[in-house]
Scaffold this motif. Structure first.
Motif, PDB file in Angstrom:
ATOM      1  N   UNK A  49      84.392  91.161  38.571  1.00 40.46           N
ATOM      2  CA  UNK A  49      84.167  90.118  37.403  1.00 40.46           C
ATOM      3  C   UNK A  49      85.575  89.587  37.198  1.00 40.46           C
ATOM      4  N   UNK A  50      86.668  90.368  37.253  1.00 39.52           N
ATOM      5  CA  UNK A  50      87.972  89.894  37.277  1.00 39.52           C
ATOM      6  C   UNK A  50      88.214  89.004  38.206  1.00 39.52           C
ATOM      7  N   UNK A  51      88.160  89.258  39.464  1.00 42.45           N
ATOM      8  CA  UNK A  51      88.260  88.350  40.700  1.00 42.45           C
ATOM      9  C   UNK A  51      87.545  87.100  40.448  1.00 42.45           C
ATOM     10  N   UNK A  52      86.276  87.220  39.982  1.00 39.32           N
ATOM     11  CA  UNK A  52      85.433  85.954  39.901  1.00 39.32           C
ATOM     12  C   UNK A  52      85.936  85.017  38.769  1.00 39.32           C
ATOM     13  N   UNK A  53      86.282  85.453  37.800  1.00 38.97           N
ATOM     14  CA  UNK A  53      87.047  84.767  36.579  1.00 38.97           C
ATOM     15  C   UNK A  53      88.060  84.107  37.252  1.00 38.97           C
ATOM     16  N   UNK A  54      89.113  85.019  37.864  1.00 39.97           N
ATOM     17  CA  UNK A  54      90.461  84.432  38.319  1.00 39.97           C
ATOM     18  C   UNK A  54      89.864  83.224  39.421  1.00 39.97           C
ATOM     19  N   UNK A  55      89.193  83.382  40.267  1.00 39.51           N
ATOM     20  CA  UNK A  55      88.841  82.191  41.114  1.00 39.51           C
ATOM     21  C   UNK A  55      88.315  81.106  40.274  1.00 39.51           C
ATOM     22  N   UNK A  56      87.355  81.423  39.353  1.00 38.13           N
ATOM     23  CA  UNK A  56      86.813  80.077  38.544  1.00 38.13           C
ATOM     24  C   UNK A  56      87.907  79.254  38.016  1.00 38.13           C
TER      25      UNK A  56
END
Length: 95
Positions: free
Chosen positions: A69-76
């Motif tokens: 989730x952290x990686x996804x939010x960082x990408x978004x």
């Protein structure tokens, strides 16, 4: 090189309490983004720090999902620093 200079603790005794809180909740370390936030204490109130500590260190969600989730939010949000900082945590959580 951070865009906002990291603070030197010994040069800011007025931030000792805030920095101590950051370190106590993060294994004795003050990560760079939080160190930058300490430069502007109004931007890093204790409630904000407590929220992220609860999510990051005390949540019952498995580490692999939390890091995903952290990686996804960082990408978004196009947060390259956050993404790069969490890749090792994600890899460790899936090992």
């Amino acid at each position: 090189m951070p865009r906002v200079p990291l603070i030197e603790e010994r040069e800011h005794p007025e931030l000792a309490g805030l920095i101590a809180t950051i370190k106590s909740e993060r294994g004795g370390k003050a990560p760079a983004p939080l160190s930058c936030a300490a430069e502007q204490p109004a931007a890093a109130p204790k409630g904000w720090l407590k929220l992220f500590t609860a999510i990051r260190q005390k949540a019952k969600v498995a580490g692999r999902y939390r890091e995903l989730a952290t990686l996804r939010v960082a990408l978004l949000n196009a947060r390259e620093y956050e993404y790069r900082a969490h890749v090792p945590f994600a890899l460790a959580a899936t090992a």
